[in-house]
Structures are given as C-alpha cells and as structure tokens.
Motif scaffolding. Structure first.
Motif, short mmCIF file in Angstrom:
data_model
loop_
_atom_site.label_atom_id
_atom_site.label_comp_id
_atom_site.label_asym_id
_atom_site.label_seq_id
_atom_site.Cartn_x
_atom_site.Cartn_y
_atom_site.Cartn_z
N ALA A 85 -9.36 -3.42 -12.30
CA ALA A 85 -8.00 -3.76 -11.88
C ALA A 85 -7.49 -2.74 -10.88
O ALA A 85 -6.79 -3.08 -9.92
N GLY A 86 -7.81 -1.46 -11.09
CA GLY A 86 -7.40 -0.43 -10.16
C GLY A 86 -7.98 -0.66 -8.78
O GLY A 86 -7.28 -0.55 -7.77
N GLY A 87 -9.27 -0.98 -8.71
CA GLY A 87 -9.89 -1.26 -7.42
C GLY A 87 -9.25 -2.44 -6.72
O GLY A 87 -9.02 -2.41 -5.50
N ARG A 88 -8.93 -3.48 -7.48
CA ARG A 88 -8.28 -4.66 -6.88
C ARG A 88 -6.89 -4.33 -6.36
O ARG A 88 -6.49 -4.79 -5.28
N LEU A 89 -6.12 -3.53 -7.13
CA LEU A 89 -4.78 -3.15 -6.68
C LEU A 89 -4.83 -2.32 -5.40
O LEU A 89 -3.98 -2.49 -4.51
N VAL A 90 -5.80 -1.43 -5.30
CA VAL A 90 -5.95 -0.63 -4.07
C VAL A 90 -6.25 -1.55 -2.89
O VAL A 90 -5.64 -1.41 -1.81
N ALA A 91 -7.17 -2.49 -3.07
CA ALA A 91 -7.51 -3.42 -1.99
C ALA A 91 -6.30 -4.22 -1.56
O ALA A 91 -6.03 -4.39 -0.36
N LEU A 94 -3.83 -1.99 0.48
CA LEU A 94 -4.27 -1.67 1.84
C LEU A 94 -4.18 -2.90 2.74
O LEU A 94 -3.79 -2.79 3.91
N CYS A 95 -4.54 -4.07 2.21
CA CYS A 95 -4.45 -5.29 3.02
C CYS A 95 -2.99 -5.62 3.34
O CYS A 95 -2.65 -5.97 4.48
N GLU A 96 -2.12 -5.49 2.35
CA GLU A 96 -0.71 -5.81 2.57
C GLU A 96 -0.04 -4.80 3.50
O GLU A 96 0.97 -5.13 4.15
N ALA A 97 -0.59 -3.59 3.59
CA ALA A 97 -0.06 -2.58 4.51
C ALA A 97 -0.58 -2.78 5.93
O ALA A 97 -0.21 -2.03 6.83
N GLY A 98 -1.43 -3.78 6.13
CA GLY A 98 -1.88 -4.12 7.47
C GLY A 98 -3.15 -3.45 7.93
O GLY A 98 -3.54 -3.57 9.10
N GLU A 134 -13.87 -7.23 -4.75
CA GLU A 134 -13.27 -8.51 -5.10
C GLU A 134 -11.86 -8.63 -4.54
O GLU A 134 -11.46 -9.70 -4.06
N GLY A 135 -11.10 -7.55 -4.58
CA GLY A 135 -9.75 -7.57 -4.04
C GLY A 135 -9.73 -7.80 -2.54
O GLY A 135 -8.87 -8.53 -2.02
N LEU A 136 -10.67 -7.18 -1.84
CA LEU A 136 -10.77 -7.40 -0.39
C LEU A 136 -11.18 -8.85 -0.10
O LEU A 136 -10.63 -9.49 0.81
N ALA A 137 -12.15 -9.36 -0.84
CA ALA A 137 -12.62 -10.72 -0.62
C ALA A 137 -11.52 -11.74 -0.82
O ALA A 137 -11.46 -12.77 -0.11
N GLU A 138 -10.64 -11.51 -1.77
CA GLU A 138 -9.53 -12.42 -2.01
C GLU A 138 -8.62 -12.54 -0.79
O GLU A 138 -7.91 -13.55 -0.65
N ARG A 139 -8.66 -11.54 0.09
CA ARG A 139 -7.82 -11.55 1.29
C ARG A 139 -8.65 -11.66 2.56
O ARG A 139 -8.20 -11.29 3.65
N GLY A 140 -9.86 -12.15 2.39
CA GLY A 140 -10.71 -12.42 3.55
C GLY A 140 -11.25 -11.19 4.23
O GLY A 140 -11.61 -11.24 5.41
N GLN A 141 -11.32 -10.06 3.50
CA GLN A 141 -11.84 -8.84 4.09
C GLN A 141 -13.05 -8.34 3.30
O GLN A 141 -13.37 -8.85 2.22
N ARG A 142 -13.69 -7.33 3.87
CA ARG A 142 -14.84 -6.69 3.21
C ARG A 142 -14.79 -5.21 3.52
O ARG A 142 -14.01 -4.75 4.35
N ILE A 143 -15.64 -4.45 2.86
CA ILE A 143 -15.72 -3.01 3.15
C ILE A 143 -16.31 -2.82 4.54
O ILE A 143 -17.41 -3.30 4.84
N THR A 177 0.49 8.66 1.71
CA THR A 177 -0.77 8.62 2.47
C THR A 177 -1.17 7.21 2.89
O THR A 177 -2.25 7.01 3.43
N THR A 178 -0.31 6.24 2.63
CA THR A 178 -0.52 4.88 3.13
C THR A 178 0.78 4.35 3.72
O THR A 178 1.87 4.75 3.30
N ARG A 179 0.65 3.44 4.68
CA ARG A 179 1.84 2.83 5.26
C ARG A 179 2.48 1.90 4.25
O ARG A 179 1.82 1.39 3.34
N PRO A 180 3.78 1.64 4.40
CA PRO A 180 4.40 0.65 3.53
C PRO A 180 3.89 -0.74 3.85
O PRO A 180 3.21 -0.96 4.86
N ARG A 181 4.18 -1.65 2.97
CA ARG A 181 3.74 -3.03 3.14
C ARG A 181 4.24 -3.60 4.46
O ARG A 181 5.41 -3.47 4.82
N ALA A 182 3.32 -4.23 5.20
CA ALA A 182 3.67 -4.80 6.50
C ALA A 182 4.59 -6.00 6.31
O ALA A 182 4.40 -6.78 5.38
N PRO A 183 5.59 -6.17 7.19
CA PRO A 183 6.47 -7.34 7.07
C PRO A 183 5.68 -8.63 7.33
O PRO A 183 4.72 -8.63 8.09
#
Length: 345
Positions: free
Chosen positions: A170-176, A179-183, A208-217, A336-342
């Motif tokens: 769950a931690g790995g998914r939340l991080v993914a 990062l995706c929501e921050a753009g 898995e978290g990245l894949a849910e948003r169409g991204q990969r490592i 150390t991360t940007r806020p969520r992108a609008p």
C-alpha cells in the motif's frame, strides 16, 4: 577464631517473617503475577530486612521459563531500527522479560539463532533479518515462538513463524499515486536489498500504482539499504541531462544520501528539478534540512503487535496459530515533492 559462615536468606525465611505463604513470596517476585498490594509490601519489607534476593535461575528451573527474549537486529545504521530496538526492549521489559540482544550482519540469522537457543530463551524476535525453514521448524518443535519484525518468511516456507510488518505494498502504491498526481513523468526507483520482503513488496506496490496511471518505472538502481551505494546510484542516475524528474527511494536512510548528492554534488533543486520520496519516516525526515516526503512505518503499533503476538504464543505454549500482521501506514507530505498538479481544463 573462625567467623561464622554467612547464610543466604530463602523464600521460606521471607514467608515466615512476613507471615505469608511461600507462594505469595513467589508471586511477589514474578512479573505479572497476581498479589495484593498489602501482601507485596509485607513481602518486600521482609526481603529487605533479610537481604533476600530472588534467584532467577532457580525460578526458571521450576517454571521452565527463563523470561528471556532473544532479539536479533540488522541494519542498525538505519535509524528506523535503533528506534525499534528501544521501543521493543521497553515493551518487553514492561511485560517482565529480559532482552538478549544480538546483531546480525546479513539477511539470514541461522547461526545467531542457534547460539540464542543455548540460552533457553522463551521467544525470539528477528528484526530486518530472517531464518531458514529448517531452523524455524526446530524452534517450533521446541515450542519457542519466533516473530519476524519488518520481514516475512520466503514464499513456500512452513507456517511456523509469525510476522509483523507495515503495509509495504500500500505504501508503494501511495507513493506512485502521489508522484503521478504531482505531475512527474520520468519516475525512478532505488531499491533496497533485492530479495528482501520489504523491497519486494514496496516495489510491487509502486509498479502497480504506476501502472494504474499508465506509467512505469523510468529508471531503476539498487542501493541495498546502504547510504554509500545509494549515493553512487544517484550519481549515475542523475549525472546526465537525460535524467529522471523524480525518484522513490526504498528507505529514508538511503533517501538522505540521495538528496545530499542531488543538492550538493549535482546542483539540482529538490523538488523543483527532482522530486524525492523515502520510506520509514524516521525522526530525521522531519528535520528542516531534509523535510522529506516519506511513507511512515507505524513503529508504535508494530511494536505493540509484536509484543502481543509473543505473549499469546507464550501463553498458549506454542499452540497458537502463526499470524502475519500487516499494520497500515500513511504517506507524510513534506517539501521534497511538488504539490498535486491542478486538473487539466
């Protein structure tokens, strides 16, 4: 003239002076045993007058319990584990146990566990390390409960060892997701020890978290939970123009080294040039010099769950079914991360 030999007071002497039964004396000096406050005070006063000290070894021969817990730790340079050691030791001492500490240099602690068994311990806690299936079965046959702290046994191992860990996946998914929501688009991962259960679960959740948003490592390196190795990975990963724009590091311990390389060696701004997320939320992650975004392993609940498992196993004399406890954590957002992108219009 020969001086008379000094005799040692016994529990019988204490019982006679306090005018209580010998079993009342025994209960008074047994952690967790039931005894009234009035009786306890009478026994303690009689013991003080007679100079009586209970013999823990003799008591263990009678009760068949040493009240010693063997504790094996690895990765003490990672600030998560000294904090875990302190809390575990305090909780076990509160429960009336003594802690026998061993330090392991690798992921498998078979040799140390074999040594621990010579001390007739009541139970064993392994933190950031594990043991073989053969030795796990030997402990089970001897009715000595084993609890893994922040690890699980390898898949296919006999169900003889309990475990307590945070929800790494769950931690790995939340991080993914963050990062995706921050753009961020070019998202990297710096792994811990490749075959450790913590790394396997964190990376799986992250993928898995990245894949849910169409991204990969986008890029990957291995830091082995070591600061120097993580720093070298960062130099190679971010030392060219075609670099990631963010990175998830599998522990805060490594993330600090990565951040130092990014800012002080490569001149990159965090989070404007590179977003950075760690895992653990050690106290130093909140220091203003780091202010690290990280997934928090809930140390207090993990320690409580470990002590509770040990107590249940000991009370049931090894008959309790082994359990794998997963404790939920949370993502802690800092600088150390940007806020969520609008959202796009």
């Amino acid at each position: 003239m020969i001086a008379p030999m000094k005799t040692t007071a016994t529990s019988t002497d204490v019982a006679r002076l306090a005018n209580v039964s010998q079993s009342a004396v025994s209960r008074t000096f047994t952690p967790g045993a039931s005894v009234s406050e009035q009786t306890r005070q009478r026994v303690m006063e009689a013991a003080r007058k007679l100079g009586y000290r209970p013999n823990a070894h003799a008591r263990s021969l009678i009760t068949k319990r040493s009240r010693i817990i063997g504790l094996v730790l690895s990765h003490l340079e990672n600030l998560f584990y000294p904090a875990a050691l302190e809390r575990l030791a305090r909780r076990l001492q509160h429960d009336g146990y003594h802690v026998l500490l061993f330090i392991s240099d690798n992921q498998n602690s078979d040799e140390l566990v074999q040594e621990i068994l010579q001390y007739h311990v009541d139970g064993i806690v392994l933190a950031a390390t594990t043991l073989s299936s053969v030795l796990a079965q030997r402990c089970a046959d001897a009715a000595i409960p084993v609890v893994l702290f922040n690890r699980v046994m390898a898949a296919g191992s006999p169900a003889t060892v309990s475990s307590v860990r945070s929800d790494n996946m769950a931690g790995g998914r939340l991080v993914a997701r963050h990062l995706c929501e921050a753009g961020y688009k070019r998202i990297a991962y710096i792994a811990g020890q490749e075959e450790s259960s913590t790394n396997l679960e964190r990376e799986r959740g992250f993928r898995e978290g990245l894949a849910e948003r169409g991204q990969r490592i986008w890029a990957r390196g291995v830091g082995n939970y070591d600061q120097q190795q993580a720093a070298e990975v960062a130099r190679q990963m971010f030392g060219s123009a075609e670099r990631p724009d963010s990175v998830f590091v599998a522990s805060d311990h490594m993330a600090f080294a990565v951040m130092d390389v990014l800012r002080h060696e490569l001149g990159l701004r965090v989070p404007q040039d590179v977003g950075l997320v760690g895992f653990d939320n050690v106290p130093q992650a909140a220091w203003p010099s780091y202010a690290l975004t990280t997934f928090e392993q809930p140390l207090g609940p993990m320690v409580e769950a470990t002590a509770d498992l040990l107590q249940r196993h000991l009370q049931e004399e090894g008959r309790t079914r082994c359990e794998n406890v997963v404790v939920p954590g949370q993502l802690v957002l800092r600088n150390t991360t940007r806020p969520r992108a609008p959202p796009a219009r």
